[in-house]
Design an enzyme around this catalytic site. Structure first.
Site, PDB file in Angstrom:
ATOM      1  N   TYR A  66     -13.042  44.159  66.452  1.00 43.05           N
ATOM      2  CA  TYR A  66     -12.899  44.018  64.778  1.00 43.05           C
ATOM      3  C   TYR A  66     -13.904  42.696  64.269  1.00 43.05           C
ATOM      4  O   TYR A  66     -14.855  43.095  63.380  1.00 43.05           O
ATOM      5  CB  TYR A  66     -11.416  43.745  64.470  1.00 43.05           C
ATOM      6  CG  TYR A  66     -11.225  43.649  62.988  1.00 43.05           C
ATOM      7  CD1 TYR A  66     -10.860  44.583  62.188  1.00 43.05           C
ATOM      8  CD2 TYR A  66     -11.411  42.549  62.110  1.00 43.05           C
ATOM      9  CE1 TYR A  66     -10.568  44.846  60.993  1.00 43.05           C
ATOM     10  CE2 TYR A  66     -11.055  42.341  60.795  1.00 43.05           C
ATOM     11  CZ  TYR A  66     -10.710  43.500  60.054  1.00 43.05           C
ATOM     12  OH  TYR A  66     -10.359  43.764  58.717  1.00 43.05           O
ATOM     13  N   SER A 107     -14.402  40.815  55.837  1.00 45.03           N
ATOM     14  CA  SER A 107     -13.031  40.153  56.163  1.00 45.03           C
ATOM     15  C   SER A 107     -13.531  38.843  56.294  1.00 45.03           C
ATOM     16  O   SER A 107     -14.585  38.240  56.417  1.00 45.03           O
ATOM     17  CB  SER A 107     -12.617  40.848  57.410  1.00 45.03           C
ATOM     18  OG  SER A 107     -11.589  39.834  58.074  1.00 45.03           O
TER      19      SER A 107
END
Length: 273
Positions: free
Chosen positions: A168, A155
């Protein structure tokens, strides 16, 4: 039982071997076996379809049995229902895979002082420990074949941090480091490891965090996409799952033979700041 035969493409090239790539030909993954995690929807489903469309035998893995059934209805692949956060269950997944795509993930948006401890542990197990274990049990087969591709769907948060996403961001940063170690160890065996780093992608995972983002930032849900998700990017739109799948397919093809240990930003210019 694995095919004991080897052909030119199964052997890891030595330092004197010239690798020839037909750049204008479609990517052909016939004879390759792939395992894609988090494959029931979104990015994972698009990647599973792309690899199957290129001729690979694809194992699509997810805990969402209904989503897997819908995926299998439109693509020639096999499905495996499994909870990828159940670390002990990972050993029952196929290990004779040539392509491993670590994609499964979840999100939780909360300030650190309020972040549930069990949620933090779950996210790291699913998004960092699980990829390590899957890589660990897949490498022996790749080494035996002299060819392998590990593609980690990271990401922009593997390269940048955002507030309220401690688990995350931690998991994705760890995945980046893991991918580089795999690249160094696997390269001499014909195995490459890369990361794909999109900004916000139009997936159920992104849609499900809109309410949390609105609550955490103190704004209406209708303003989350514009004020939070698209604020850091120059290209003012969400990334589409098929865009991520197209890049992943390239990283599994012959033109990516020397692409190793790096990360590909698909972030609309987020990391250009």
């Amino acid at each position: 039982m694995a095919d004991a035969r080897t052909d030119a493409r199964d052997a890891a090239p030595d330092s004197c071997t010239r690798v020839r790539t037909a750049v204008n030909e479609p990517i052909d993954l016939s004879g390759r076996t792939a395992l894609v995690t988090g494959a029931a929807s979104g990015i994972g489903a698009s990647i599973a379809r792309a690899l199957a469309g290129a001729g690979a035998k694809v194992h699509a893995v997810d805990r969402d049995e209904e989503g897997l059934a819908a995926l299998a209805d439109g693509a020639a692949l096999s499905t495996i229902t499994a909870d990828l956060a159940d670390l002990e269950a990972l050993g029952h997944l196929p290990t004779e895979v040539d392509i491993l795509v670590n994609n499964a993930g979840i999100q939780h948006v909360s300030p650190i002082e309020e972040f549930p401890l069990e949620r933090f542990d779950l996210i790291l197990d699913l998004m960092l420990v699980s990829p390590f274990r899957l890589i660990r049990q897949s490498l022996p087969h790749m080494y035996d074949r002299g060819w392998g591709r590990v593609v980690n769907i990271s990401s922009v948060h593997g390269l940048r941090a955002s507030a309220f996403k401690s688990a995350y961001v931690t998991a994705k940063h760890g995945l980046e480091g893991l991918s580089k170690v795999v690249a160094l160890e696997g390269g001499p065996h014909g195995v490459t490891s890369t990361c794909v780093n999109p900004a916000y992608v139009r997936t159920p995972l992104v849609e499900q965090q809109i309410a949390d983002q609105a609550r955490t930032h103190g704004i209406p849900e209708s303003e989350v996409v514009e004020q939070v998700m698209l604020a850091p990017v120059a290209v003012k739109r969400l990334v589409e799952p098929d865009e991520v799948a197209a890049l992943t397919l390239f990283l599994c093809g012959p033109a990516s033979a020397s692409v190793n240990g790096t990360s590909f930003s698909m972030d609309g210019g987020w990391t250009a700041h």
